[in-house]
Design an enzyme around this catalytic site. Structure first.
Site, short mmCIF file in Angstrom:
data_model
loop_
_atom_site.label_atom_id
_atom_site.label_comp_id
_atom_site.label_asym_id
_atom_site.label_seq_id
_atom_site.Cartn_x
_atom_site.Cartn_y
_atom_site.Cartn_z
N CYS A 110 28.43 18.17 28.68
CA CYS A 110 28.83 17.28 29.77
C CYS A 110 30.32 16.94 29.73
CB CYS A 110 27.98 16.01 29.77
SG CYS A 110 27.77 15.22 28.17
N HIS B 13 31.29 10.41 32.75
CA HIS B 13 32.34 10.61 31.75
C HIS B 13 33.71 10.58 32.42
CE1 HIS B 13 29.34 11.36 28.89
NE2 HIS B 13 29.48 12.66 28.68
#
Length: 356
Positions: free
Chosen positions: A131, A256
């Site tokens: 990710c 993120h």
């Protein structure tokens, strides 16, 4: 009439699985049967996909019979055991875990950057990056195509959901412990209030940041930092690219962020970088600090693209750019990239990614 391919989703009951079922419902209906597969303890549950309640099957060989493509949204040990079995039964596997990312016979694919790599799969498996890499690579790849990247220094600010449902639960519980208090004003007061049970994290994440993610590796690097380095190199096909990464866990539920220092082969300008990013698939340019416009996790969560802002030319290097990227780690960071790969495999005549 051509039969639509059968899809199996292994790990359908997890956090990424929930996002995947939404995407399979929202995207073009290119699949025939969709089988939802999970651990035996989840077997018998019913989940909604494409407007229908579908019973979850236990992961075993029978669940993989007659399947054309299997999406693995499961931990690496599960994927390592079961992906070869699925391939042996005639399926193509798209795996989101770390099990096969470093395997030279398994392509590591980001459809915006290297869609062609998915066509050659000696082991019948295509891997999707982690990710943090996916939050970074779409923007970096677009700039690399124009300027030629020669070095990256990045700080990945990772959300709690990268630790799965346990990570989200730990963050929410800790936030409830510290809400309405005066904690965070004395050494160790947050840690004492939260106690030793910090979930999947090595310390409290509420009112805090943790400069650590993953397992300890040689010379003090973490496995997450080394993975971001190696995955970036593999996707860009630059095996010698210098990449220095620091991973930091932050008190964000999902999405993120990555602060990036990127150095290129030739001089760069903010204007040209803006043009490239504004027209690149899977990227949204959101960069007007004077108006308060820059990406934040709270604003991009639940969206598919990566968002880029704070684009600046380095003050000391005409060949370097500084910028900030945000992306939902459950969507582009996991489910979306995997479903893009899967759709490109079963629809090779449509290699575009516009449906995403």
């Amino acid at each position: 009439m051509t039969r639509k391919p059968t899809l199996a989703v292994v790990g359908a009951t997890g956090a990424v699985g929930a996002v995947m079922l939404q995407m399979l419902t929202q995207h073009a209906d290119v699949w025939g049967e969709i089988r939802l597969v999970a651990s035996p303890r989840s077997a018998g549950r019913k989940l909604a996909v494409r407007g229908e309640e579908t019973e979850v099957l236990a992961l075993d060989e029978n669940a993989l019979e007659g399947v054309d493509l299997v999406l693995f949204l499961a931990p690496a040990d599960i994927a390592a055991r079961w992906a070869p079995i699925a391939v042996a039964k005639g399926a193509v596997v798209v795996d989101t875990s770390a099990a096969f990312r470093s395997d030279p016979d398994v392509p590591l694919v980001v459809p915006e950057i290297n869609p062609h790599a998915a066509r050659v799969r000696p082991r019948g498996i295509v891997a999707s990056p982690g990710c943090s890499t996916l939050a970074l690579i779409v923007a970096v790849g677009a700039l690399h195509a124009e300027f030629g990247v020669v070095e990256l220094v990045v700080t990945a600010q990772q959300a709690a959901s990268a630790g799965g449902q346990a990570g989200v639960a730990a963050l929410r519980e800790q936030l409830s412990m510290v809400a309405g208090t005066e904690l965070g004003t004395h050494p160790g007061d947050v840690r004492r209030a939260v106690g030793d049970d910090t979930g999947p994290f090595p310390g409290p994440v509420a009112l805090n940041v943790l400069p650590w993610s993953g397992e300890l590796r040689e010379d003090g690097w973490s496995s997450e930092e080394l993975s971001l380095r190696e995955e970036t190199r593999k996707v860009l096909d630059l095996p010698g690219l210098p990449v220095a990464a620091t991973c930091v866990r932050v008190p964000v539920v999902t999405a993120h962020s990555v602060s990036v220092h990127a150095r290129f082969e030739r001089p760069v300008s903010v204007g040209r970088a803006h043009e490239i990013l504004a027209t690149s698939p899977g990227v949204v340019l959101f960069d007007d600090p004077a108006a308060g416009d820059f990406p934040t996790p709270a604003d991009v969560v639940g969206t598919d693209p990566v968002w880029v802002g704070r684009v600046r030319r380095s003050m000391d290097d005409e060949r370097a750019l500084e910028f900030f990227v945000c992306g939902d780690n459950l969507r582009k960071g996991a489910a979306l990239n995997a479903v893009q790969i899967a759709e490109s495999i079963i629809r090779p005549e449509r290699p575009d990614i516009d449906d995403a």
